[in-house]
Design an enzyme around this catalytic site. Structure first.
Site, PDB file in Angstrom:
ATOM      1  N   ASN A   1      55.087  37.691  43.078  1.00 24.93           N
ATOM      2  CA  ASN A   1      53.782  37.387  42.486  1.00 24.93           C
ATOM      3  C   ASN A   1      53.988  36.408  41.329  1.00 24.93           C
ATOM      4  OD1 ASN A   1      51.226  37.343  41.433  1.00 24.93           O
ATOM      5  ND2 ASN A   1      51.294  39.414  40.574  1.00 24.93           N
ATOM      6  N   TRP A   2      53.671  35.135  41.589  1.00 23.12           N
ATOM      7  CA  TRP A   2      53.923  34.100  40.572  1.00 23.12           C
ATOM      8  C   TRP A   2      52.852  34.070  39.482  1.00 23.12           C
ATOM      9  CZ3 TRP A   2      56.115  28.902  42.880  1.00 23.12           C
ATOM     10  CH2 TRP A   2      57.426  29.132  43.295  1.00 23.12           C
ATOM     11  N   LYS A   3      51.804  34.857  39.655  1.00 24.08           N
ATOM     12  CA  LYS A   3      50.687  34.866  38.689  1.00 24.08           C
ATOM     13  C   LYS A   3      50.259  33.415  38.401  1.00 24.08           C
ATOM     14  CE  LYS A   3      52.599  39.088  36.937  1.00 24.08           C
ATOM     15  NZ  LYS A   3      52.413  40.199  36.046  1.00 24.08           N
TER      16      LYS A   3
ATOM     17  N   HIS B   1      44.953  43.835  41.635  1.00 24.24           N
ATOM     18  CA  HIS B   1      46.003  43.792  40.605  1.00 24.24           C
ATOM     19  C   HIS B   1      45.403  44.187  39.255  1.00 24.24           C
ATOM     20  CE1 HIS B   1      49.167  42.398  37.980  1.00 24.24           C
ATOM     21  NE2 HIS B   1      49.963  42.386  39.036  1.00 24.24           N
TER      22      HIS B   1
ATOM     23  N   GLU C   1      51.704  50.260  41.118  1.00 22.06           N
ATOM     24  CA  GLU C   1      52.163  49.556  39.926  1.00 22.06           C
ATOM     25  C   GLU C   1      51.644  50.244  38.671  1.00 22.06           C
ATOM     26  OE1 GLU C   1      52.963  45.315  41.311  1.00 22.06           O
ATOM     27  OE2 GLU C   1      50.967  45.339  40.472  1.00 22.06           O
TER      28      GLU C   1
ATOM     29  N   GLY D   1      55.514  44.013  33.389  1.00 22.94           N
ATOM     30  CA  GLY D   1      55.930  43.040  32.378  1.00 22.94           C
ATOM     31  C   GLY D   1      56.469  43.634  31.088  1.00 22.94           C
TER      32      GLY D   1
ATOM     33  N   SER E   1      58.237  45.588  36.461  1.00 24.21           N
ATOM     34  CA  SER E   1      59.525  45.291  35.822  1.00 24.21           C
ATOM     35  C   SER E   1      60.740  45.462  36.724  1.00 24.21           C
ATOM     36  CB  SER E   1      59.692  46.139  34.554  1.00 24.21           C
ATOM     37  OG  SER E   1      58.712  45.793  33.606  1.00 24.21           O
TER      38      SER E   1
ATOM     39  N   GLY F   1      56.946  40.416  39.703  1.00 21.78           N
ATOM     40  CA  GLY F   1      56.257  39.386  38.927  1.00 21.78           C
ATOM     41  C   GLY F   1      57.278  38.487  38.245  1.00 21.78           C
ATOM     42  N   GLY F   2      57.509  38.744  36.974  1.00 21.50           N
ATOM     43  CA  GLY F   2      58.386  37.908  36.136  1.00 21.50           C
ATOM     44  C   GLY F   2      59.678  37.473  36.815  1.00 21.50           C
TER      45      GLY F   2
HETATM   46  C1  PEP Z   1      53.242  42.287  38.831  1.00 23.65           C
HETATM   47  O1  PEP Z   1      52.987  41.099  38.766  1.00 23.65           O
HETATM   48  O2  PEP Z   1      52.480  43.050  39.409  1.00 23.65           O
HETATM   49  C2  PEP Z   1      54.465  42.806  38.237  1.00 23.65           C
HETATM   50  C3  PEP Z   1      54.924  43.930  38.685  1.00 23.65           C
HETATM   51  O3  PEP Z   1      55.033  42.052  37.263  1.00 23.65           O
HETATM   52  P1  PEP Z   1      56.480  42.317  36.598  1.00 23.65           P
HETATM   53  O4  PEP Z   1      57.474  42.407  37.723  1.00 23.65           O
HETATM   54  O5  PEP Z   1      56.696  41.133  35.733  1.00 23.65           O
HETATM   55  O6  PEP Z   1      56.410  43.607  35.843  1.00 23.65           O
END
Ligand code: PEP
Length: 250
Positions: A11-13, A99, A168, A174, A211, A232-233
């Site tokens: 997920n590049w947001k 999300h 999630e 994050g 995370s 995500g990140g």
């Molecule tokens: C997300 O974008 O849903 C996510 C889980 O981000 P991260 O991995 O950065 O916590």
């Protein structure tokens, strides 16, 4: 033991450009490995990169997905909006809906339900995100929150084989914090119980997001009830993303 049919959703947001797509070359290589045969990689870049991304990976075993959609199914006067028909036309096969970052901007369970229906109508596969806030976890109402999100989000949807759940915990997104394996297993089992009560397919996947990184991936993947990760990140850095994949499937 790690599940042998894992999903890795990037997920590049609101990040990324065409140069970042070039870096997916190394991931394409991994997706071609024999031992990767039963696993799936799904890239979810911003809308503006969907078509370019699709053209880049269409000959590989990598899929592309969007991060959100408008709830309406038809074209219409909705300035600035993108609906599932437009997403489908880019070549994307998946879509993230619900999300927490969009729930925070106003997506209610009702709107999320409409979005899921619109995506299914276009034959997109839905990655339906659910999760509790830290305050809800502290009040020990996680089950209540998850049950409400699932039942309201899936209301009126009989065919759910094209839906994947992504659990999630919001406090984990994050932040670098992750639930213990015991807590995670308990929550995933609870989600499965709710899905069973809704007569959802036993094959419905449940992913974990929050995370995930190269250090904790192996430990998380030990939970056999987890069918993959929404990342995500760490997915913005192709080396980290590859490390997560390698640690999980090895
Ligand atoms: C997300 O974008 O849903 C996510 C889980 O981000 P991260 O991995 O950065 O916590």
């Amino acid at each position: 033991m790690t599940n042998n049919n894992m999903y890795f959703v990037a997920n590049w947001k609101m990040h990324g450009n065409t140069n970042d797509i070039e870096r997916s070359k190394s991931i394409i290589k991994i997706s071609k490995l024999k031992k990767f045969k039963n696993h799936k990689i799904i890239y979810c870049p911003p809308y503006t990169l969907l078509k370019t991304f699709f053209d880049k990976v269409k000959k590989s075993r990598i899929f592309v997905g969007a991060q959100n959609t408008h709830p309406g199914t038809e074209f219409g006067p909705f300035t600035g909006s993108i609906n599932s028909k437009l997403i489908k036309a880019t070549g994307a096969k998946y879509i993230i809906i619900g999300h927490s970052e969009n729930r925070k901007l106003g997506d209610t369970n009702f709107i999320i339900n409409k979005k899921i229906k619109s995506a299914l109508k276009e034959k997109l596969k839905v990655i339906f995100c659910i999760g509790e806030k830290y305050s809800e976890r502290k009040k020990k109402i996680t089950n209540l929150v998850l049950k409400k999100q699932i039942t309201k989000g899936l209301i009126g949807i009989k065919k759910n084989e094209n839906i994947i759940i992504s659990y999630e915990p919001i406090w984990s997104i994050g932040t670098g914090l992750i639930p213990t394996n015991v807590e995670l297993k308990k929550n995933i089992n609870f989600i499965r119980k709710i899905l069973n009560s809704l007569k959802a397919s036993k094959k419905m996947k449940i992913l974990y997001g929050g995370s995930v990184n190269p250090v904790n991936a192996k430990q998380l993947a030990e939970i056999s009830e987890i069918n993959g990760f929404l990342i995500g990140g760490a997915s913005l850095n192709s080396k980290k993303f590859i490390d997560i994949i390698k640690k999980t499937i090895n």
